[in-house]
Scaffold this active site. Structure first.
Site, short mmCIF file in Angstrom:
data_model
loop_
_atom_site.label_atom_id
_atom_site.label_comp_id
_atom_site.label_asym_id
_atom_site.label_seq_id
_atom_site.Cartn_x
_atom_site.Cartn_y
_atom_site.Cartn_z
N LYS A 221 5.18 -3.08 3.26
CA LYS A 221 4.40 -3.36 4.47
C LYS A 221 5.11 -4.37 5.35
O LYS A 221 5.98 -5.13 4.91
CB LYS A 221 3.00 -3.87 4.07
CG LYS A 221 2.15 -2.78 3.41
CD LYS A 221 0.94 -2.38 4.24
CE LYS A 221 0.37 -1.04 3.79
NZ LYS A 221 -0.98 -1.14 3.23
N ARG A 255 -0.99 0.52 -5.01
CA ARG A 255 -0.51 1.70 -4.25
C ARG A 255 0.92 1.41 -3.82
O ARG A 255 1.15 0.52 -3.01
CB ARG A 255 -1.43 1.92 -3.05
CG ARG A 255 -1.07 3.13 -2.21
CD ARG A 255 -2.03 3.26 -1.03
NE ARG A 255 -1.66 4.38 -0.18
CZ ARG A 255 -0.71 4.31 0.75
NH1 ARG A 255 -0.04 3.21 0.95
NH2 ARG A 255 -0.43 5.37 1.47
C1 7PJ Z 1 -3.06 1.87 2.46
C2 7PJ Z 1 -3.65 3.10 2.25
C3 7PJ Z 1 -3.58 0.72 1.79
C4 7PJ Z 1 -5.21 2.20 0.81
C5 7PJ Z 1 -2.02 3.32 3.64
C6 7PJ Z 1 1.20 2.26 4.49
C7 7PJ Z 1 0.13 2.73 5.40
N1 7PJ Z 1 -4.72 3.28 1.43
N2 7PJ Z 1 -2.98 4.00 3.00
N3 7PJ Z 1 -4.66 0.95 0.97
N4 7PJ Z 1 -2.02 2.01 3.32
N5 7PJ Z 1 -6.25 2.33 -0.01
O1 7PJ Z 1 1.37 2.68 3.34
O2 7PJ Z 1 1.96 1.38 4.99
O3 7PJ Z 1 -3.15 -0.42 1.92
S1 7PJ Z 1 -0.90 4.05 4.75
#
Ligand code: 7PJ
Length: 276
Positions: A221, A255
């Site tokens: 990020k 994640r």
């Molecule tokens: C997240 C997501 C997160 C959850 C994305 C990226 C953007 N779902 N989907 N939490 N981020 N639950 O991966 O930079 O932080 S997409």
């Protein structure tokens, strides 16, 4: 407080790794590489070997400033891939979407979890999620993806995000979602400045008061990119450090893009915890 995660027949008492599978041509870090099913399946196989517990399939990039994706396009990108994954592998799949129709068809295709960065606020989402009976991850975001990074403002980011998630949990329960099927997520990078993101990471333990599993998505990020002056593909070490720090603060689900490296680091972390 130890939380046992129940996802279908699966029970987790250890850190859970959610491996990211972007099926978007415009994803910032692996843009376009996994658009075909075979490529997607190869990536899934690799992530499972490396220790992923859940494969998070996303067909709409929610990175800041990303263009909206039509419903038809998002369905085309995700539903077939989910079917193919569930046919080939015995693994859990989550669908990263904020559209009710995508949630519905993804679950019909075999998705085990709904992961919604809009916390089921879009039309029909609460109802579809409740009817589907699958666990949901609800995430906090200030604003909308296109504009959320313009000027994020909070008096107290930690308490405001917790209050928001409490309200969304109440709405979920009122709509018929079983509380033990709800996962909460502070939404790193979604309508937050660098300082907001680091305050959330530093005080992630506060989210334990919600009494629900906590998902942390810090992988590659911009909070790390901005801090270190690096591009997303050079943020593996920072992201792994972020995952360990989140684990220390009580996060349950991680994640991530870099499954093997995160799994190694979290195994070291868990061994230290068990040696206390
Ligand atoms: C997240 C997501 C997160 C959850 C994305 C990226 C953007 N779902 N989907 N939490 N981020 N639950 O991966 O930079 O932080 S997409």
């Amino acid at each position: 407080m130890t939380i046992t995660l129940n996802i279908g027949p699966h029970q987790f008492k250890r850190p859970v790794i959610m491996g990211i599978l972007n099926v978007t041509p415009d994803s910032f870090s692996d843009g376009g590489s996994y658009v075909s099913h075979e490529q997607a399946l190869a990536r899934v196989e690799q992530m499972l070997k490396e220790g992923a517990d859940i494969i998070d399939v996303g067909g709409e990039s929610t990175r800041p400033g990303a263009a909206d994706v039509s419903l038809t396009e998002e369905l085309q990108r995700t539903v077939g891939v989910i079917k193919a994954i569930k046919q080939r592998f015995d693994c859990l799949v989550s669908i990263d979407t904020n559209k009710a129709q995508v949630m519905q068809q993804a679950v019909e295709a075999g998705a085990d979890i709904i992961n919604d960065v809009c916390a089921l606020t879009n039309p029909g989402a609460l109802e579809v999620a409740a009817d589907s009976g699958v666990p949901v991850c609800i995430m906090h975001m200030q604003g909308k993806p296109r504009s959320m990074q313009a000027n994020p403002q909070y008096d107290n980011v930690v308490s405001e995000v917790i209050t928001y998630l409490k309200q969304r949990v109440e709405s979920c329960v009122a709509a018929g979602i079983v509380e033990s099927n709800i996962i909460v997520d502070p939404g790193f990078g979604f309508g937050k400045t660098l300082d907001h993101n680091f305050q959330l990471l530093a005080q992630l333990n506060e989210f334990k008061q919600l009494g629900l599993p906590i998902l942390a998505g810090v992988s590659r990020k911009s909070m790390f990119g901005k801090l270190l002056g690096k591009s997303p593909d050079s943020l593996m070490a920072a992201s792994v450090a972020g995952a360990v720090l989140a684990a220390q603060q009580g996060a349950h689900i991680f994640r991530v893009h870099d499954v093997q490296e995160t799994a190694d680091a979290l195994n070291v972390y868990s061994k230290v915890q068990m040696s206390k």
